[in-house]
Write an enzyme that holds these catalytic residues in place. Structure first.
Site, PDB file in Angstrom:
ATOM      1  N   TYR A 192       0.817  -1.226   0.000  1.00 62.68           N
ATOM      2  CA  TYR A 192       0.000   0.000   0.000  1.00 62.68           C
ATOM      3  C   TYR A 192       0.850   1.275   0.000  1.00 62.68           C
ATOM      4  O   TYR A 192       0.588   2.197  -0.773  1.00 62.68           O
ATOM      5  CB  TYR A 192      -0.910  -0.027   1.230  1.00 62.68           C
ATOM      6  CG  TYR A 192      -1.920   1.092   1.306  1.00 62.68           C
ATOM      7  CD1 TYR A 192      -2.942   1.205   0.375  1.00 62.68           C
ATOM      8  CD2 TYR A 192      -1.873   2.038   2.334  1.00 62.68           C
ATOM      9  CE1 TYR A 192      -3.881   2.229   0.462  1.00 62.68           C
ATOM     10  CE2 TYR A 192      -2.820   3.050   2.434  1.00 62.68           C
ATOM     11  CZ  TYR A 192      -3.815   3.139   1.500  1.00 62.68           C
ATOM     12  OH  TYR A 192      -4.749   4.138   1.580  1.00 62.68           O
ATOM     13  N   LYS A 249       0.850   4.807  -2.296  1.00 67.34           N
ATOM     14  CA  LYS A 249       0.514   6.116  -1.731  1.00 67.34           C
ATOM     15  C   LYS A 249       1.681   7.093  -1.843  1.00 67.34           C
ATOM     16  O   LYS A 249       1.481   8.302  -1.968  1.00 67.34           O
ATOM     17  CB  LYS A 249       0.056   5.953  -0.274  1.00 67.34           C
ATOM     18  CG  LYS A 249      -1.278   5.224  -0.166  1.00 67.34           C
ATOM     19  CD  LYS A 249      -2.402   6.066  -0.774  1.00 67.34           C
ATOM     20  CE  LYS A 249      -3.576   5.287  -1.248  1.00 67.34           C
ATOM     21  NZ  LYS A 249      -4.635   6.116  -1.845  1.00 67.34           N
TER      22      LYS A 249
END
Lengths: 310, 310
Positions: A167, A171
């Site tokens: 993740y 990001k």
């Protein structure tokens, strides 16, 4: 510094991906209350219909146009098609503001991940927003629209820790994209913003908790988090004020100031204070996180053994 | 702070991707000179053969094993297969250090990019290293090898500007990956490092200049750059000293200090000084870049018109 007049969504067409729930829906309601035309995009038709009812409930004027579009946003073609569909409802003109709230996270131990978890992490954290941003930037430039593109990263776009190896890269990538776009889209008078929310108590949060390792949960437990409404409000205030890097909670603001690099600044004096606090505070936080990880070693070995990893 | 004893590659197996030219080859030569066994991986067999000759020329001992492996590294399977092939030359044991120097950049205006330029940007900037790191982390954990994983980002992993909307996201993503791995791989005693080189005068640089917009070139012209040998030396010194974020030039060190966030620090005092210089200097730099971009507006409009964009 860079933008003098406050931005006002009244009468403008605001396009929000992930607009059927969580941050996206809260933001859609907020700008609808301020008199904007709102297009929301998401996959699930039933959720979109429920969201439209919520928008109707806050309608300010009979002229406001609220529409929903069901599209997958994980590829370039359908992201462009969704934007085109929403533009057609407004005389073929690209929206004035494109805000990409779509995204999902699936925290896991790296050793539990398969190839697909990693590629999906990048799709659901990065491409699901990047494709929309690219389509919007091209169309805004083509039409000479001095619009706004707002990406949504995360506190995990500034830093990272155990559990987020699929993740955080996505990001962080959004942050890099926002900075490249901020510079390049000056050529067309298009503004780029990026929001870094902390934990948000949304359906997405419930979803990610299903796979989240216990150690990751423990580390996060000091993060107070925001409701979707609080986060939407912080995002909008940041956009209204013309902030390039938008944060809505103290912890993320400390990370923002201490990872500011070459990001355009909105409140240089406050950021110096934050940077100073971060200079002392963040290493203490990091050390405590490292300690928690190291203390988890034995339990983790047992976990791996039970799973038959060795 | 975090690592007390200097790391020494003598007698260790060092696996270097992108090892047939540029930074990768310079690093391979450097660790070969220090007595390491070296495996280099790249696509082109002829370049690998030439590189092996260069390694042989600096051989320190008849026991050193120098091997080359021709693999594409842009997907998970063949990245894992390359690592496995190199391990087989060492009794099936995973290398002691895995250093991912493979990568490429293709700077372009966003408006000139097609879908494929964007996906290739992520593959050639991120996945080409991430797949190797993932395979190495899993195998090191499986074997209980307290090894090292070293990623190679770029100054553009700390900041960005016009021309790099396909490359900076990938290089930022590597930073996020490194930070997640640094935290998670503590569970296995594996160290993670990441190097942020500035412009390097390598075959890759000549390649990216073929598509680089003039405005991007102008902005970069203040960057003095490093030779592949200088960059390799900086990388190795950083790894030897156990630095998590490694830089080799002053400008990138300023960006490192001012985007440090929660990254583990090696020289806190020096970083405070760098952070302070960056506090004053970086906004001045950013403003000058923004001015250059804005001054380029008219020329850019003409360029787009000539290309028939509108």
């Amino acid at each position: 510094m860079f933008f003098k007049k406050k931005w006002n969504p009244r009468g403008l067409h605001v396009y929000i991906t992930g607009g059927s729930q969580g941050l996206g829906l809260a933001l859609a309601i907020l700008v609808a209350k301020k008199g904007a035309h709102v297009s929301i995009v998401a996959r699930t038709q039933s959720k979109l219909e429920k969201a439209l009812i919520e928008l109707e409930a806050v309608r300010q004027s009979p002229d406001q146009i609220f529409r929903s579009y069901s599209f997958a946003l994980d590829n370039a073609e359908s992201s462009a098609a969704a934007l085109k569909a929403a533009s057609e409802g407004h005389g073929g003109q690209v929206p004035d503001a494109v805000i990409t709230c779509a995204g999902a996270s699936k925290p896991m131990f790296l050793l539990d991940m398969e190839e697909q978890d990693l590629t999906q992490g990048m799709i659901n954290g990065y491409w699901v927003q990047a494709w929309t941003a690219f389509a919007a930037a091209k169309q805004m430039a083509r039409e000479g629209k001095k619009g706004k593109i707002v990406l949504v990263s995360s506190t995990l776009g500034f830093m990272s820790f155990v559990g987020y190896s699929s993740y955080s890269p996505a990001k962080h990538a959004l942050r890099g994209l926002a900075e490249a776009l901020h510079s390049e889209l000056m050529l067309y008078g298009i503004d780029t913003h990026i929001f870094f929310p902390p934990t948000m108590y949304t359906p997405g949060f419930d979803e990610e908790n299903k796979t989240k390792p216990a150690i990751t949960r423990t580390i996060e437990s000091t993060d107070e988090g925001l409701t979707a409404e609080q986060a939407a409000s912080a995002l909008l205030i940041g956009v209204e004020n013309g902030e390039a890097h938008i944060t809505g909670d103290l912890i993320t603001s400390l990370f923002r100031a201490s990872t500011r690099g070459a990001a355009p600044r909105s409140n240089a004096a406050l950021d110096v204070v934050y940077d100073f606090i971060a200079l002392i505070g963040v290493p203490i936080w990091r050390r405590s996180v490292d300690k928690q990880v190291l203390a988890h070693r034995e339990e983790h070995q047992q976990y791996l053994q039970k799973k038959g990893f060795f």
